[in-house]
Design a protein around this motif. Structure first.
Motif, PDB file in Angstrom:
ATOM      1  N   LYS A 390       4.460  11.480  -9.903  1.00  0.00           N
ATOM      2  CA  LYS A 390       5.481  12.244  -9.186  1.00  0.00           C
ATOM      3  C   LYS A 390       4.888  13.522  -8.602  1.00  0.00           C
ATOM      4  O   LYS A 390       5.195  13.916  -7.466  1.00  0.00           O
ATOM      5  N   LYS A 401       2.472   9.759   1.736  1.00  0.00           N
ATOM      6  CA  LYS A 401       3.489   9.552   0.698  1.00  0.00           C
ATOM      7  C   LYS A 401       3.866   8.075   0.636  1.00  0.00           C
ATOM      8  O   LYS A 401       3.963   7.397   1.653  1.00  0.00           O
ATOM      9  N   PRO A 405      11.061   4.991  -4.619  1.00  0.00           N
ATOM     10  CA  PRO A 405      12.197   5.732  -5.198  1.00  0.00           C
ATOM     11  C   PRO A 405      11.907   6.285  -6.589  1.00  0.00           C
ATOM     12  O   PRO A 405      12.408   7.341  -6.962  1.00  0.00           O
ATOM     13  N   LYS A 408      10.482   9.896  -6.717  1.00  0.00           N
ATOM     14  CA  LYS A 408      11.261  11.056  -6.294  1.00  0.00           C
ATOM     15  C   LYS A 408      11.266  12.095  -7.412  1.00  0.00           C
ATOM     16  O   LYS A 408      11.203  11.743  -8.593  1.00  0.00           O
ATOM     17  N   ARG A 434      17.414  14.771 -11.781  1.00  0.00           N
ATOM     18  CA  ARG A 434      17.134  14.913 -10.348  1.00  0.00           C
ATOM     19  C   ARG A 434      17.950  16.059  -9.756  1.00  0.00           C
ATOM     20  O   ARG A 434      17.463  16.816  -8.907  1.00  0.00           O
TER      21      ARG A 434
END
Length: 618
Positions: A390, A401, A405, A408, A434
């Motif tokens: 991450k 990048k 998902p 994130k 998140r």
């Protein structure tokens, strides 16, 4: 207790079913009550494996905790009864019960003596020895500071309502409201007729904390059964560096002040008994109301002997155990080595192989905990690796990048155990979520821009992205959108605003804020990930639960079938000195010094490792 060694709580899943595995053999261990959903998964998995009908899934946190503890108590009782019925033949589990004891143990000496007898004398000696057998205690750990949605209260209630006759271990801070909740249940009180059915253990790292908590409980008429001293630095999981005290010094202080602590708390319990006329409990024993009077309390009495004192944290060799026991304590806790004993702890095969391959350098002090407390973590764990990815994804140039998902920033918050009230949010949030991470990263952006604005010579109000083209981030840094067109001039940089700033100052500011970004991104969803190794083991042993997750729908936050989740595991550095799986017999003999030594001769002692860690943070 039969053994002077117990297995303390480890993570959320690693000792979740340890009493089922070892209590019938006389070894005490501790279950974590943090994740009630995971406990329900264990209960249903065992029901399938053993062909038991345990009824419908529980729908409340209290019900899940109570039902699992009831199942554990029943299963330990069943296995212990079956063990006692076995014969002594030198190779049975009943023999193993005694062969794992120290050679100078009273029961071990008596066991060794029965083989010199024959006939009726042998039969009588075996029967007498069998009568002296007792199972290890079932203990349950509550992190008292984790009380989001009354989780800690519900853990107390579930434990109090269960049939377990064991100890409640209170750890991770002081929460007087939890003490108030415990005071509502009659099984925690000593009476003239019997000792407490359920006992209280305080896990502490210094004497002052023990005294404060012990006194508060004593004011409620409650005694502490055991003070469990844990090294603040040489333990797995959360580390507490504040006191900077060595384990040996803390233990010495406890031993020296043991009588003082006992007399102080005993007098307070006696005073409580003198000031209350009645203690009235509901029919279910779930609530208490005290009516003040000058008459003595009916039946409740103070303890007659001081509380037990035990110690834990890096004690994994017979020399270390002997040294700390010689100070006059009653027992020790040994955790990390048992992670490599499949007979004792719960985890999937891949995680166990990873632990066997770990080195001392793989254990490090991290920012992984959302609680903001230093966390002793394993660098090679799948959760730590995911967080590193991450960070790499976040700092990668836009054209490099991956866009995956799972990379994130932050994690979906499904279980909410570590949610806290944090400024800027109108509801409790977790620092690994998140939601929090994205806002925190935006705050760091703002703070950095404000500091850069303060050191740049410029006009009053203009867009920073246009005005401050003067910073020097690494090329791959995503925060370079406002930092281009750098023109070195000696030790200065030209600034589009017409002023200049020192290059070193810009570098320093930028690196400081990047460190904050990395710290934010390194936090792991430990309330989920600390249980995933157990979930994977359940799936390995119970494939139907893996492919039909609706059967464990009550386990909050369940993932879809066939999804492998990251695992957080947090041993202390000792894991690097054990390099394979071991049997329970091997490990117990190693720890007592009655069998082959399992660690290298050059392994530093627990006390040397502790000093090294403290020296590194001073």
């Amino acid at each position: 207790m039969v053994h002077e060694i117990h297995i303390p709580v480890m993570g959320i899943c690693y000792t979740a079913d340890t009493p089922i595995r070892v209590a019938h053999l006389g070894i005490t261990s501790v279950i974590s009550l943090v994740d009630d959903g995971l406990l329900e998964e264990y209960r249903m998995a065992y029901a399938e494996r053993l062909g038991l009908d345990l009824g419908s899934p529980q729908t409340t946190r209290i019900g899940r905790i109570r039902s699992y503890l009831d199942f554990v108590a029943d299963e330990v009782d069943r296995k212990f009864t079956r063990l006692c019925a076995e014969r002594f033949d030198g190779g049975s589990d009943k023999d193993l019960y005694f062969l794992m004891l120290p050679l100078d143990s009273r029961l071990r000496v008596e066991y060794d003596g029965i083989f010199a007898k024959t006939g009726l004398a042998r039969i009588a000696a075996e029967a007498a020895l069998t009568e002296k057998m007792e199972p290890g205690e079932i203990q349950a750990n509550i992190m008292v500071s984790l009380n989001h949605d009354e989780a800690a209260f519900d853990a107390v209630r579930g434990f109090a309502a269960s049939k377990v006759k064991g100890s409640l271990v209170l750890s991770a801070g002081v929460n007087l409201a939890v003490f108030e909740e415990i005071a509502k249940y009659k099984d925690f009180y000593r009476t003239r007729d019997k000792a407490p059915t359920k006992k209280i253990i305080l896990k502490v790292s210094d004497y002052r904390s023990a005294l404060v908590q012990g006194r508060y409980l004593a004011k409620k008429g409650l005694e502490v059964y055991e003070y469990r001293i844990e090294s603040g630095v040489n333990c797995g999981g959360h580390a507490f560096f504040e006191s900077k005290k060595l384990l040996l010094d803390v233990v010495r202080e406890f031993v020296e002040k043991r009588k003082e602590l006992f007399e102080t708390t005993r007098a307070m319990i006696a005073k409580f008994a003198q000031s209350a006329e009645n203690v009235i409990f509901s029919a279910g024993g779930t609530a208490a109301q005290f009516v003040n009077s000058n008459a003595p309390v009916q039946g409740i009495v103070p303890p007659t002997a001081p509380a037990r004192i035990t110690a834990q944290g890096g004690l994994c060799t017979p020399e270390d155990i002997e040294k700390i026991m010689s100070l006059g304590i009653d027992g020790v806790g040994v955790g990390t080595p048992f992670l490599l004993v499949p007979q004792a702890t719960s985890m999937d095969k891949a995680t166990r192989r990873m632990l066997a391959a770990a080195t001392p350098e793989d254990v490090y002090i991290s920012h992984a905990s959302p609680l903001g407390i230093p966390f002793v973590n394993l660098r090679t764990s799948t959760a730590a690796e995911l967080c590193r990815k991450k960070v790499e994804e976040f700092f990668a140039p836009e054209n490099e990048k991956s866009g995956l998902p799972e990379l994130k920033p932050g994690f979906p918050c499904r279980q909410h155990y570590l949610c806290q009230k944090i400024s800027g949010f109108d509801h409790p949030v977790c620092r690994a979520s998140r939601e929090y991470v994205m806002q925190r990263l935006a705050e760091i952006d703002t703070l950095e821009k404000d500091e850069l604005r303060a050191i740049c010579h410029s006009g009053e109000a203009a867009d920073l992205d246009k005005r401050y083209n003067c910073c020097y981030p690494p090329k791959e840094d995503p925060y370079s959108s406002y930092c281009t067109n750098i023109t070195p001039v000696g030790n200065q940089m030209s600034c589009h605003s017409g002023g200049s700033v020192a290059t070193d100052g810009i570098h320093t500011i930028h690196e400081r804020y990047n460190a904050l970004r990395r710290e934010t991104l390194e936090r792991e969803c430990i309330c989920r990930f600390l249980g995933n190794a157990g979930r994977e083991e359940i799936r390995e042993k119970n494939p139907s639960l893996h492919y039909q997750p609706e059967f464990v729908a009550v386990a909050r936050g369940s993932q879809p079938a066939r999804t492998l989740e990251p695992v957080t595991i947090c041993p202390n550095p000792d894991i690097g000195y054990f390099n394979r799986e071991y049997t329970l017999f091997e490990m117990m003999r190693h720890l007592y010094g009655t069998g082959p030594c399992l660690t290298p001769k050059d392994k530093p002692s627990a006390f040397e490792i502790e000093k090294t860690i403290l020296a590194g943070i001073n």
